[in-house]
Design an enzyme around this catalytic site. Structure first.
Site, short mmCIF file in Angstrom:
data_model
loop_
_atom_site.label_atom_id
_atom_site.label_comp_id
_atom_site.label_asym_id
_atom_site.label_seq_id
_atom_site.Cartn_x
_atom_site.Cartn_y
_atom_site.Cartn_z
N HIS A 94 -10.43 -3.08 -1.24
CA HIS A 94 -11.41 -2.52 -0.28
C HIS A 94 -12.44 -1.69 -1.05
O HIS A 94 -12.06 -0.88 -1.90
CB HIS A 94 -10.71 -1.62 0.73
N TYR A 100 -0.08 -9.95 0.70
CA TYR A 100 0.99 -9.41 1.56
C TYR A 100 0.96 -10.08 2.93
O TYR A 100 -0.09 -10.53 3.39
CB TYR A 100 0.90 -7.88 1.68
N HIS A 118 -6.86 -8.52 -2.38
CA HIS A 118 -8.22 -8.01 -2.17
C HIS A 118 -8.26 -6.53 -2.50
O HIS A 118 -7.23 -5.84 -2.50
CB HIS A 118 -8.67 -8.24 -0.72
N TYR A 155 0.85 -1.19 0.00
CA TYR A 155 0.00 0.00 0.00
C TYR A 155 0.88 1.23 0.00
O TYR A 155 1.96 1.24 0.59
CB TYR A 155 -0.86 0.06 1.27
N ARG A 190 -2.40 -12.04 3.70
CA ARG A 190 -3.73 -11.65 3.23
C ARG A 190 -3.85 -12.01 1.76
O ARG A 190 -2.97 -11.70 0.96
CB ARG A 190 -3.95 -10.12 3.35
#
Lengths: 201, 192
Positions: free
Chosen positions: A126, A111, A124, A72, A121
């Site tokens: 959000h 990640y 995905h 991110y 995770r």
């Protein structure tokens, strides 16, 4: 918790966002910088409806995600994967009169996180949505089909009903896929309507 | 009929998309609502978890009527100057701040007068679903007669929904409103 269902009044209204809230490249996350981001280009589209099957038009849809390497842009993300100078990972759009939204982006990466030993995770995206009442507000996550990490992910598995979990996994769709350009995924979303008494999970 | 899509946690990495002022830009909304009329107010406080530790990465969203008690239709001309919706992220110490105007009283509901209030959603890492509540005001005559406040029997629990007037600061009324996600002092959250 106090049951306020008899007195909900201010909550059955909601903010409505206009096109002035949306920037020119906000729905195409691959065109927000000088160059093209690294990774697999994808299209995600779907229909937003309420729980009595009515399309939710002019709904603000906001998304955020990692880059292709699983990083991110957020200041607090310390994963040792490279940032991509051509990818910020934030987007927004409004649904049209039929409740349809569409984004072009890059497939996010998995990640690691500290939840349990060797926890990762699954990839995905959000999603944040506004419906026609303040009570329809929804923040959720979209996953990709066939990901082996899905069954180990405590966040996806926090949804106990298998059908409700499946609802969070997009489907690959050949009619959305653009020849020679991008894979296409379909992700429909159902918002709580005014008649919904509780949310099943 | 289709089942509503399940909620998932907001996680810790939303700020550059949803509360981006710390990145130097404003997208859909920030923590300030400007209005050409009405009493200016500031509401500040902290978000705490069940162990009374500040939550450094929560997101709060408010939705409120204008000073005349109207939720403005987007088509109306007034909507251009007062949208009614704002967002704030919490800081390292769990603190947040909203700059807005006092909402007007809403129409009575079932014959009962409604006190001015602000609708609030709380999102945080660790919450699968967000929490919904309201912010009332300690200096409003009808607060304790409001139908929702009247539903709460315990006096201390009522207080969790009431922003406490602190002082006037250069024409602006300053209020404190803390949010406890869990524990003995848990804020009253609403279900429906």
């Amino acid at each position: 918790m106090v049951d306020n269902s008899k007195f909900f009044n201010s909550e059955v209204t909601a903010p409505v966002f206009g096109h002035s809230s949306i920037g020119q490249n906000d729905a195409d996350l691959t065109t927000q910088h000088q160059g093209e981001p690294q990774g697999e280009r994808i299209i995600i589209t779907g229909k937003i409806t309420d729980d009595v099957n009515r399309p939710v038009s002019d709904a603000l849809v906001e998304i955020w995600q990692t880059n292709a390497a699983g990083r991110y842009i957020h200041k607090a993300d310390t994963h040792e994967a490279p940032l991509d100078p051509n990818f910020s990972g934030g987007g927004r759009t409004l649904t049209n009169a039929e409740g349809i939204y569409q984004f072009t982006t890059i497939k996010p990466g998995a990640y690691p996180w500290g939840n349990h030993t060797n926890a990762w995770r699954p990839a995905h995206i959000h999603f944040s949505l506004f419906g026609h009442t303040f009570l329809s507000r929804l923040i959720t996550q979209m996953y990709f089909p066939g990901d082996p990490l899905l069954k180990f992910d405590p966040i996806l598995q926090s949804v106990k009903n298998p059908k409700a979990r499946d609802q969070l996994v997009a489907t690959w769709d050949s009619s959305i896929t653009k020849t020679g350009w991008a894979l296409g995924y379909k992700f429909d979303i159902v918002l709580r309507g005014p008649n919904q008494t509780c949310r099943e999970d | 009929m289709p089942k509503p899509t399940s909620s998932q946690t907001i996680g810790p990495f939303f700020a550059y998309c949803l509360t981006s002022s710390e990145y130097g830009y404003t997208l859909v909304a920030d923590n300030s609502l400007k209005s050409p009329s009405g009493k200016k107010i500031k509401i500040s406080g902290k978000v705490y978890d069940g162990e009374k530790k500040p939550v450094p990465d929560a997101m709060l969203e408010i939705w409120q009527a204008d000073p005349e008690g109207t939720f403005l239709a987007p088509q109306s001309e007034k909507h251009q100057s007062f949208m009614g919706f704002a967002r704030a992220g919490t800081g390292e110490d769990g603190s947040f701040l909203f700059n807005t105007v006092k909402p007007g009283s809403l129409k009575p509901i079932r014959g009962l007068p409604q006190a001015p209030h602000i609708n609030l959603h709380v999102f945080a890492r660790g919450l699968i679903d967000h929490l919904t509540t309201r912010i009332y005001f300690s200096d409003e005559a009808h607060t304790y007669k409001d139908p929702l406040i009247s539903l709460i029997s315990d006096k201390n629990r009522k207080q969790t929904l009431i922003a406490e007037f602190q002082e006037e600061q250069a024409g602006c009324a300053v209020y404190t409103f803390n949010i406890n996600l869990q524990g003995a002092d848990e804020t009253v959250f609403l279900r429906w």
